[in-house]
Design an enzyme around this catalytic site. Structure first.
Site, PDB file in Angstrom:
ATOM      1  N   ASP A 103      38.514  39.653  43.265  1.00 34.63           N
ATOM      2  CA  ASP A 103      39.692  38.837  42.964  1.00 34.63           C
ATOM      3  C   ASP A 103      39.281  37.362  43.092  1.00 34.63           C
ATOM      4  O   ASP A 103      38.632  36.833  42.185  1.00 34.63           O
ATOM      5  CB  ASP A 103      40.787  39.256  43.954  1.00 34.63           C
ATOM      6  CG  ASP A 103      42.121  38.588  43.737  1.00 34.63           C
ATOM      7  OD1 ASP A 103      42.440  38.270  42.600  1.00 34.63           O
ATOM      8  OD2 ASP A 103      42.869  38.401  44.717  1.00 34.63           O
ATOM      9  N   PHE A 152      49.165  42.235  40.812  1.00 32.27           N
ATOM     10  CA  PHE A 152      48.760  42.958  42.016  1.00 32.27           C
ATOM     11  C   PHE A 152      48.888  44.452  41.752  1.00 32.27           C
ATOM     12  O   PHE A 152      49.957  44.946  41.405  1.00 32.27           O
ATOM     13  CB  PHE A 152      49.612  42.541  43.219  1.00 32.27           C
ATOM     14  CG  PHE A 152      49.011  42.984  44.504  1.00 32.27           C
ATOM     15  CD1 PHE A 152      47.988  42.239  45.100  1.00 32.27           C
ATOM     16  CD2 PHE A 152      49.407  44.166  45.114  1.00 32.27           C
ATOM     17  CE1 PHE A 152      47.390  42.667  46.282  1.00 32.27           C
ATOM     18  CE2 PHE A 152      48.820  44.594  46.298  1.00 32.27           C
ATOM     19  CZ  PHE A 152      47.814  43.839  46.877  1.00 32.27           C
TER      20      PHE A 152
HETATM   21  P1  IMP Z   1      38.898  38.518  47.188  1.00 32.46           P
HETATM   22  O1  IMP Z   1      38.191  38.094  48.449  1.00 32.46           O
HETATM   23  O2  IMP Z   1      40.047  37.602  46.852  1.00 32.46           O
HETATM   24  O3  IMP Z   1      37.980  38.738  46.016  1.00 32.46           O
HETATM   25  O4  IMP Z   1      39.668  39.834  47.558  1.00 32.46           O
HETATM   26  C1  IMP Z   1      39.111  41.063  47.504  1.00 32.46           C
HETATM   27  C2  IMP Z   1      39.973  42.052  48.270  1.00 32.46           C
HETATM   28  O5  IMP Z   1      41.360  41.750  48.151  1.00 32.46           O
HETATM   29  C3  IMP Z   1      39.804  43.418  47.666  1.00 32.46           C
HETATM   30  O6  IMP Z   1      38.768  44.122  48.284  1.00 32.46           O
HETATM   31  C4  IMP Z   1      41.157  44.046  47.913  1.00 32.46           C
HETATM   32  O7  IMP Z   1      41.176  44.675  49.172  1.00 32.46           O
HETATM   33  C5  IMP Z   1      42.130  42.894  47.931  1.00 32.46           C
HETATM   34  N1  IMP Z   1      42.841  42.756  46.620  1.00 32.46           N
HETATM   35  C6  IMP Z   1      42.686  41.795  45.693  1.00 32.46           C
HETATM   36  N2  IMP Z   1      43.490  41.986  44.630  1.00 32.46           N
HETATM   37  C7  IMP Z   1      44.167  43.127  44.892  1.00 32.46           C
HETATM   38  C8  IMP Z   1      45.154  43.880  44.155  1.00 32.46           C
HETATM   39  O8  IMP Z   1      45.576  43.567  43.028  1.00 32.46           O
HETATM   40  N3  IMP Z   1      45.616  45.004  44.770  1.00 32.46           N
HETATM   41  C9  IMP Z   1      45.178  45.423  45.990  1.00 32.46           C
HETATM   42  N4  IMP Z   1      44.249  44.759  46.710  1.00 32.46           N
HETATM   43  C10 IMP Z   1      43.756  43.616  46.171  1.00 32.46           C
END
Ligand code: IMP
Ligand code: MG
Length: 179
Positions: A103, A152
């Protein structure tokens, strides 16, 4: 049952299986003979990792790390906490990080640096889902299952407030669930 909370299915169980199989076959070709170490990032990746492994046909080891960065909300706090560290020594190993979704990239860029200082032979990233529109950290995955829109999503390991990980497909919740 819990299906009543889903507004729309983004990726069906059949679509996911077909794509996971392709990723497993590609990883088999790329890592054959390297005895890679797959590191699943808990908890979100556990379903994907379990399916992916069964399509990887080369000797490999597996490990897990548990991290948290989100709490109960739907946007990252920017802080990453390691709740469970590696059990293997990664020095000289070909490491492949296995994630549910990339993300902002904050979690994976933190973990990549954390592992890099332990001197692996290589470090790759395999994510089932990618939301490139939301990237904040400079990180590019080596394997992506699906690009997904900036909504999400839950299911197939992904949670909202720890729920819905057990859905066999990936979908978006009805807005009233987040309220
Ligand atoms: P990042 O550090 O922002 O890349 O977040 C990664 C983590 O956020 C992932 O491993 C997920 O656990 C959580 N995450 C990000 N987007 C979503 C989503 O749309 N649904 C559920 N979990 C999410
Ligand atoms: Mg999560």
């Amino acid at each position: 049952m819990i299906e009543k909370d889903i507004e729309r299915v983004f990726f069906s169980s059949d679509q996911i299986s077909a794509r996971v199989r392709e990723l497993g076959e590609q990883i088999t070709r790329d890592y054959d003979g390297k005895n890679p170490l797959f590191v699943g990032i808990l908890k979100g990746s556990f379903v994907f990792m379990a399916d992916l492994m069964r399509y990887v046909d080369t000797y490999c080891d597996i490990d897990f790390m548990a991290v948290s960065s989100y709490g109960a909300g739907t946007t990252t706090t920017g802080a990453v906490k390691i709740n469970k560290d590696l059990t293997y020594n990664v020095e000289g190993r070909d490491v492949l990080l296995v994630e549910d979704i990339l993300d902002s990239g904050v979690t994976l860029s933190y973990l990549k640096k954390y592992i890099e200082v332990r001197k692996p032979a290589s470090i790759g990233i395999c994510t089932l889902l990618d939301k490139p529109a939301r990237r904040r950290a400079d990180i590019t995955p080596n394997y992506v299952g699906f690009e997904c829109p900036d909504s999400f999503i839950v299911g197939y390991g992904l949670d909202y407030d720890e729920r819905y990980r057990n859905l066999p497909y990936i979908g978006v919740l009805k807005p009233e669930i987040y309220a």
